[in-house]
Design a protein around this motif. Structure first.
Motif, short mmCIF file in Angstrom:
data_model
loop_
_atom_site.label_atom_id
_atom_site.label_comp_id
_atom_site.label_asym_id
_atom_site.label_seq_id
_atom_site.Cartn_x
_atom_site.Cartn_y
_atom_site.Cartn_z
N ALA A 1 -29.18 -43.72 21.36
CA ALA A 1 -27.80 -43.48 20.97
C ALA A 1 -26.84 -44.37 21.75
O ALA A 1 -26.88 -44.41 22.97
CB ALA A 1 -27.43 -42.01 21.23
N PHE B 1 -32.04 -35.05 19.15
CA PHE B 1 -30.74 -35.69 19.21
C PHE B 1 -30.88 -37.21 19.05
O PHE B 1 -30.13 -37.84 18.33
CB PHE B 1 -30.06 -35.36 20.54
N GLU B 2 -31.85 -37.79 19.73
CA GLU B 2 -32.04 -39.23 19.66
C GLU B 2 -33.10 -39.56 18.61
O GLU B 2 -34.26 -39.21 18.73
CB GLU B 2 -32.44 -39.79 21.02
N HIS C 1 -29.45 -38.82 14.09
CA HIS C 1 -29.38 -37.68 15.00
C HIS C 1 -29.65 -36.42 14.19
O HIS C 1 -29.27 -36.33 13.03
CB HIS C 1 -27.99 -37.53 15.64
#
Length: 332
Positions: free
Chosen positions: A4, A66-67, A94
């Motif tokens: 990210a 999330f990543e 994400h």
């Protein structure tokens, strides 16, 4: 895996701001030991899990990264989750809020675009809804109402998007994404914040279908959105506030909330009035073993809690995460 690029974005600032919570407030929280254990592990050295959901039919649990946006699945008895959807699939970068509806469809929020809907048995994307325009956005969490309508929070604009069953069916019949448009605007109700602050975050739907509850992460307030009118009111809180609150779970008048607060990893439990206009905090536990909890789901007599480790080399701070990544099981 995708890395990210927005390490110091508004979500980072919102969580990091918890460092400045008054020492008096932190002293009021009593650590509770012996209630936090590891439910299962997640493979990968840069996963940083964020969202979680349980299939009401099978009990399978899904976790979003999330990543990269990978989705992991664990079935009963497994100690290590398996990849269900690979990172980057269908343009997903994400995976934040997750939800499984009664038709066994998995809803996955991608913070920069909108929400994708997958047929679980077929592992297949069936619809995508995207926010139009180039403005910066943070599409965050999702809740499914009893009638099958999905409600999705936007954390920069303080709005709630809506996808009805009819809109979902229409999107399935067409190639390409469908528009994700605001249904309720809470901008006039949420207290003023610094530019780019995180406002609306976690969201839940009442089992009666009469209202939604959504939390202002920065202000610590809980809002009630009446359905279908969209009339907004502030829930009267007692016994505490909801500052730095993230994901929530509502069952039988009890609301559980994850607090990804640096140096005070916490989960709180609230008793919600029948009409959803009042909420009283009945318990709050803190334990460093929660490892920056972002959200949770109620299952097997406890809570499955996401250990994000965002402060260990993730989007909040530098360092090295404790491997393997994992999901906690908490009794509260």
């Amino acid at each position: 895996m995708y890395r990210a690029p927005w390490r110091r974005s508004a979500v980072v600032a919102a969580i990091a701001a918890s460092l400045f919570i008054s020492s008096a407030a932190q002293a009021a929280e009593v650590p509770t030991h012996g209630r936090v254990s590891t439910a299962f592990e997640i493979p990968g050295d840069r996963v940083y899990p964020e969202g979680i959901a349980a299939d009401p039919h099978t009990g399978d649990v899904y976790v979003g990264a999330f990543e990269g946006g990978a989705i992991f699945k664990v079935t009963r008895g497994q100690r290590v989750a398996k990849e269900f959807l690979p990172a980057g699939a269908d343009g997903r970068t994400h995976a934040l809020g997750l939800e499984v509806d009664r038709a066994r469809r998995l809803w996955v929020v991608d913070r920069g675009t909108g929400i994708a809907v997958y047929d679980i048995p077929r592992h297949r994307l069936i619809a995508r809804f995207v926010v139009s325009g180039d403005a910066d956005r943070l599409v965050n969490d999702v809740a499914i109402a009893p009638d099958g309508t999905a409600y999705i929070t936007e954390s920069r604009r303080a709005v709630v998007y809506r996808v009805t069953p009819q809109q979902l069916e229409k999107a399935r019949d067409h190639d390409g994404p469908a528009p994700l448009t605001p249904a309720f605007d809470l901008g006039g109700f949420v207290d003023p914040h610094q530019p780019n602050a995180i406002t609306l975050n976690g969201i839940v739907a009442a089992p009666t279908g009469r209202y939604l509850l959504t939390v202002d992460m920065s202000g610590g307030d809980l809002y009630r959105v009446e359905l279908p009118s969209g009339r907004v009111s502030r829930v009267a809180l007692s016994g505490g506030d909801l500052t730095q609150s993230d994901g929530m779970e509502l069952r039988h008048g009890t609301l559980w909330v994850a607090h990804p607060i640096l140096d005070a990893n916490a989960i709180s439990r609230w008793s919600v009035g029948k009409d959803g206009r009042t909420a009283r905090m009945t318990q709050r536990i803190t334990d460093q073993a929660l490892q920056l909890p972002t959200t949770l789901v109620r299952k097997d007599g406890g809570l499955y809690v996401v250990r994000s480790q965002f402060d260990k080399g993730g989007p909040v701070g530098d360092g090295i995460p404790q491997l393997p990544f994992s999901i906690a099981f908490v009794r509260i």
